[in-house]
Design a protein around this motif. Structure first.
Motif, PDB file in Angstrom:
ATOM      1  N   LEU A 373       0.812  -1.118   0.086  1.00  0.00           N
ATOM      2  CA  LEU A 373       0.095   0.037   0.143  1.00  0.00           C
ATOM      3  C   LEU A 373       0.890   1.202  -0.139  1.00  0.00           C
ATOM      4  O   LEU A 373       2.052   1.214   0.262  1.00  0.00           O
ATOM      5  CB  LEU A 373      -1.157   0.025   1.134  1.00  0.00           C
ATOM      6  CG  LEU A 373      -0.562   0.077   2.492  1.00  0.00           C
ATOM      7  CD1 LEU A 373      -0.169   1.630   2.917  1.00  0.00           C
ATOM      8  CD2 LEU A 373      -1.643  -0.594   3.472  1.00  0.00           C
ATOM      9  N   ILE A 383      -8.002   3.018   5.652  1.00  0.00           N
ATOM     10  CA  ILE A 383      -7.838   1.464   5.666  1.00  0.00           C
ATOM     11  C   ILE A 383      -9.227   0.773   6.405  1.00  0.00           C
ATOM     12  O   ILE A 383      -9.340   1.322   7.593  1.00  0.00           O
ATOM     13  CB  ILE A 383      -6.376   1.061   6.444  1.00  0.00           C
ATOM     14  CG1 ILE A 383      -5.496   1.455   5.686  1.00  0.00           C
ATOM     15  CG2 ILE A 383      -6.474  -0.324   6.386  1.00  0.00           C
ATOM     16  CD1 ILE A 383      -4.066   1.476   6.391  1.00  0.00           C
ATOM     17  N   LYS A 391      -5.759  -4.113  10.836  1.00  0.00           N
ATOM     18  CA  LYS A 391      -5.568  -2.694  10.436  1.00  0.00           C
ATOM     19  C   LYS A 391      -4.526  -2.027  11.454  1.00  0.00           C
ATOM     20  O   LYS A 391      -3.747  -0.997  10.996  1.00  0.00           O
ATOM     21  CB  LYS A 391      -6.818  -1.962  10.517  1.00  0.00           C
ATOM     22  CG  LYS A 391      -7.757  -2.660   9.594  1.00  0.00           C
ATOM     23  CD  LYS A 391      -9.292  -1.847   9.520  1.00  0.00           C
ATOM     24  CE  LYS A 391      -9.898  -2.196  10.861  1.00  0.00           C
ATOM     25  NZ  LYS A 391     -10.237  -3.453  11.502  1.00  0.00           N
ATOM     26  N   TYR A 558      -8.176   1.685   1.274  1.00  0.00           N
ATOM     27  CA  TYR A 558      -7.433   0.142   0.987  1.00  0.00           C
ATOM     28  C   TYR A 558      -8.810  -0.702   1.852  1.00  0.00           C
ATOM     29  O   TYR A 558      -8.974  -0.422   2.973  1.00  0.00           O
ATOM     30  CB  TYR A 558      -6.111   0.429   1.620  1.00  0.00           C
ATOM     31  CG  TYR A 558      -5.018   0.814   0.778  1.00  0.00           C
ATOM     32  CD1 TYR A 558      -4.583   0.079  -0.360  1.00  0.00           C
ATOM     33  CD2 TYR A 558      -4.888   2.182   1.030  1.00  0.00           C
ATOM     34  CE1 TYR A 558      -3.700   0.592  -0.895  1.00  0.00           C
ATOM     35  CE2 TYR A 558      -3.861   2.732   0.125  1.00  0.00           C
ATOM     36  CZ  TYR A 558      -3.438   2.231  -0.891  1.00  0.00           C
ATOM     37  OH  TYR A 558      -2.125   2.751  -1.602  1.00  0.00           O
ATOM     38  N   LEU A 560      -9.085  -4.340   3.591  1.00  0.00           N
ATOM     39  CA  LEU A 560      -8.169  -5.209   4.000  1.00  0.00           C
ATOM     40  C   LEU A 560      -9.043  -6.680   4.235  1.00  0.00           C
ATOM     41  O   LEU A 560      -9.913  -6.403   4.937  1.00  0.00           O
ATOM     42  CB  LEU A 560      -7.364  -4.948   5.276  1.00  0.00           C
ATOM     43  CG  LEU A 560      -6.203  -5.435   5.561  1.00  0.00           C
ATOM     44  CD1 LEU A 560      -4.902  -5.192   4.581  1.00  0.00           C
ATOM     45  CD2 LEU A 560      -5.780  -4.889   7.051  1.00  0.00           C
ATOM     46  N   VAL A 565      -4.295  -6.497   1.252  1.00  0.00           N
ATOM     47  CA  VAL A 565      -5.226  -5.777   0.296  1.00  0.00           C
ATOM     48  C   VAL A 565      -5.997  -6.073  -0.788  1.00  0.00           C
ATOM     49  O   VAL A 565      -5.294  -6.559  -1.860  1.00  0.00           O
ATOM     50  CB  VAL A 565      -4.059  -4.506   0.126  1.00  0.00           C
ATOM     51  CG1 VAL A 565      -5.201  -3.271  -0.819  1.00  0.00           C
ATOM     52  CG2 VAL A 565      -3.817  -3.822   1.070  1.00  0.00           C
ATOM     53  N   ARG A 568      -8.436  -1.686  -3.779  1.00  0.00           N
ATOM     54  CA  ARG A 568      -7.622  -0.342  -3.490  1.00  0.00           C
ATOM     55  C   ARG A 568      -8.483   0.632  -4.537  1.00  0.00           C
ATOM     56  O   ARG A 568      -8.635   0.508  -5.629  1.00  0.00           O
ATOM     57  CB  ARG A 568      -6.221   0.157  -4.137  1.00  0.00           C
ATOM     58  CG  ARG A 568      -5.523   1.353  -4.124  1.00  0.00           C
ATOM     59  CD  ARG A 568      -3.982   1.261  -4.397  1.00  0.00           C
ATOM     60  NE  ARG A 568      -3.664   2.666  -4.346  1.00  0.00           N
ATOM     61  CZ  ARG A 568      -3.753   3.553  -5.343  1.00  0.00           C
ATOM     62  NH1 ARG A 568      -4.478   3.444  -6.323  1.00  0.00           N
ATOM     63  NH2 ARG A 568      -3.345   4.709  -5.114  1.00  0.00           N
TER      64      ARG A 568
END
Length: 573
Positions: A373, A383, A391, A558, A560, A565, A568
């Motif tokens: 990222l 995120i 995270k 992003y 997760l 990831v 995006r």
């Protein structure tokens, strides 16, 4: 004998920790010399009261003093010798008191220095070590071990000083009657040896007690941390049973130390008293006259509190040695676990990139897998993901609290291995989900990272986070105490204080780790609207959240999942 020598060596080594230790020992030696010279002068003075003249007295110390008086032009007489004796004895007492007082002053400074060193070491230790060790241990070290450490150092100096004083009175006694004093010295040697053996048991109990006290401190802290859970579920009895068991154990150990200490004291006093009685019984056999008996009684009477003090001080010293050694070990451990940084400084407005980063904790569970990222400068990056996806771990890696197993984090052209994290963290403000406040006032909490912040800027930030109205309603405004860990505030209010605290630092990078999770959606939206209107594209903002509503403020998002990831997206604001 070897055991005794080891104890004596330890006392000397620890006493060297006292600032100006050699000066204090020199003053104590001077006090001893003054006593050795001054007190025996009482014998010729008493004999002069019986009608004898100076010329009829064959006393080595008196002859030495007479020669000194003649050299400086003073006529030796009853009154001049009495004045000299008084000066020497009182001087000895005053020097002894000065050594004790200066030693106590040094003890207080040692406590301050050791606690500051301990806190400084804790703040600079590696994060994995900090996470592994319970905070209750550190509380115990700062509150109890630091004080006991300084007391141990002071006790070692007192033992040396008191021993010098006791030996000086023993020399006086030997000067008056070597036979009686030699017998007394044998008794004192037996006394000291028995006390050393008894003190070894006290030391063992003290070591066990210190371990239990650390466990007790940790348990008390967990009670305070879980107070709402305990109150809500009425889980009192189990907690009280465990608490009572710990207290009873500490009481038993304290009693064991106390009665052994008192045995040492009583044994010392009894031995000295028996020596005095023996001198009275055998005074004819020892050829002791009235004057000699008085001086011997004076010497042994002065020696009695010194020997008693040696026993008491050594008992206290032995009881604190385990705590002293524990703090020494902890200090060494903190130094060994100190964070090690790279040498290259962070350059402002650098792009931060995670390149194929992998990470797992000690339990082996993979948290991040081939993570990639990018965090551009002066942009807002969000995120998102469910709980447990890593995270917050990304933030910990970003801040250098943990290190990647593999892969690289680049801060501009600098890799995480080469980065001086101090230079990076100094530009970061971090707001967590569980905002913890310091004991003190609202103002102190708000300005902890910006002590020189102006009043106008402070009021502006309070408006942004919607705290102005609440502060105005408080009895003392910004000077109102927040209570223990902000207990007088709601979770949402604490989060707003934490957010304001970070904004007042005027960071280059603002990290929001679920920082508004305790706010209702309306309040969160109002605060974030004002916040991003003021700061958007003026600083780098990193948002970690599970709320989709927060994503609208981001330039990049992003998603997760399973440590990767999965998506995006660039958001057009």
């Amino acid at each position: 004998m070897i055991h005794i020598l080891k104890h004596l060596y330890k006392i000397i080594v620890i006493a060297r920790r006292v600032p100006d230790a050699w000066l204090l020992i020199t003053l104590q030696l001077a006090s001893g010399v003054a006593g050795v010279v001054g007190l025996p002068l009482l014998i010729p003075i008493l004999k002069m009261l019986e009608g004898k003249t100076i010329g009829q007295l064959a006393d080595p110390i008196l002859n030495f003093i007479n020669k000194g008086m003649v050299l400086i032009g003073i006529e030796p007489s009853f009154h001049s010798i009495l004045a000299t004796m008084s000066f020497l004895v009182i001087g000895s007492i005053m020097l002894d008191a000065s050594v004790v007082l200066l030693g106590q002053f040094n003890q207080y400074q040692l406590y301050a220095d050791s606690s500051i060193k301990l806190l400084n070491g804790y703040l600079h230790v590696r994060w994995p070590w900090m996470v592994k060790h319970h905070s209750g241990e550190m509380n115990h070290a700062l509150y109890n071990e630091a004080a006991a450490w300084s007391e141990t150092v002071f006790q070692s100096l007192r033992l040396i000083a008191t021993t010098i004083q006791a030996v000086s009175y023993l020399i006086v006694a030997l000067y008056v009657s070597w036979k009686g004093s030699f017998a007394a010295a044998i008794v004192l040697a037996v006394l000291i040896t028995s006390n050393l053996l008894l003190s070894q048991r006290i030391k063992t109990i003290s070591s066990q007690k210190n371990t239990k006290q650390k466990e007790f401190a940790e348990f008390v802290q967990t009670i305070q941390q879980n107070r709402k859970f305990l109150k809500s579920s009425m889980l009192y009895q189990a907690i009280k049973n465990r608490y009572n068991g710990m207290v009873e154990m500490l009481v038993r150990q304290a009693r064991g130390m106390a009665w052994r200490t008192q045995i040492q004291r009583a044994w010392a006093q009894s031995c000295i008293f028996l020596i005095l009685v023996s001198l009275l019984v055998f005074h004819k056999s020892l050829h002791l006259g009235y004057a000699e008996l008085i001086v011997l009684f004076a010497a042994f009477t002065r020696m009695l509190p010194q020997i008693t003090a040696i026993s008491a001080d050594y008992a206290a010293f032995a009881s604190k040695i385990p705590v002293y050694e524990a703090l020494e070990e902890r200090t060494d451990q903190l130094e060994a676990e100190k964070e090690v940084y790279g040498s290259e400084k962070y350059i402002s407005d650098s792009v931060i990139r995670f390149e194929h980063v992998n990470f797992s904790y000690s339990n082996g569970r993979q948290i991040l897998l081939d993570l990639n990222l990018e965090i551009p400068p002066n942009k807002t990056v969000a995120i998102i993901g469910v709980s447990g996806e890593g995270k917050s771990t990304i933030l910990d890696l970003l801040l250098g609290l943990w290190q990647p197993e593999s892969g690289t984090i680049r801060y501009g052209m600098v890799s995480h291995k080469a980065l001086d994290y101090k230079s990076f963290r100094s530009k970061v403000a971090y707001v967590s989900q569980e905002t913890t406040l310091f004991s003190g006032t609202f103002r102190e909490n708000l300005l902890v990272g910006s002590p020189d912040g102006g009043e106008e800027h402070l009021n502006q930030v309070l408006d942004v986070v919607q705290l102005s109205d609440m502060v105005q309603k408080l009895p003392d405004g910004l000077e109102t105490l927040v209570g223990e860990n902000g207990i007088r505030m709601s979770v949402g209010q604490r989060q707003r204080v934490g957010l304001a605290r970070s904004l007042l630092m005027q960071p280059e990078i603002l990290i929001l780790d679920e920082a508004t999770s305790a706010l209702d959606l309306k309040t969160e939206g109002e605060i974030l609207d004002v916040l991003f209107n003021r700061l958007h594209h003026k600083m780098t903002i990193l948002i970690v959240t599970h709320r989709a509503s927060t994503v609208k403020y981001a330039d990049y998002v992003y998603v997760l999942e399973d440590g990767r990831v999965m998506q995006r997206a660039e958001v057009k604001v």
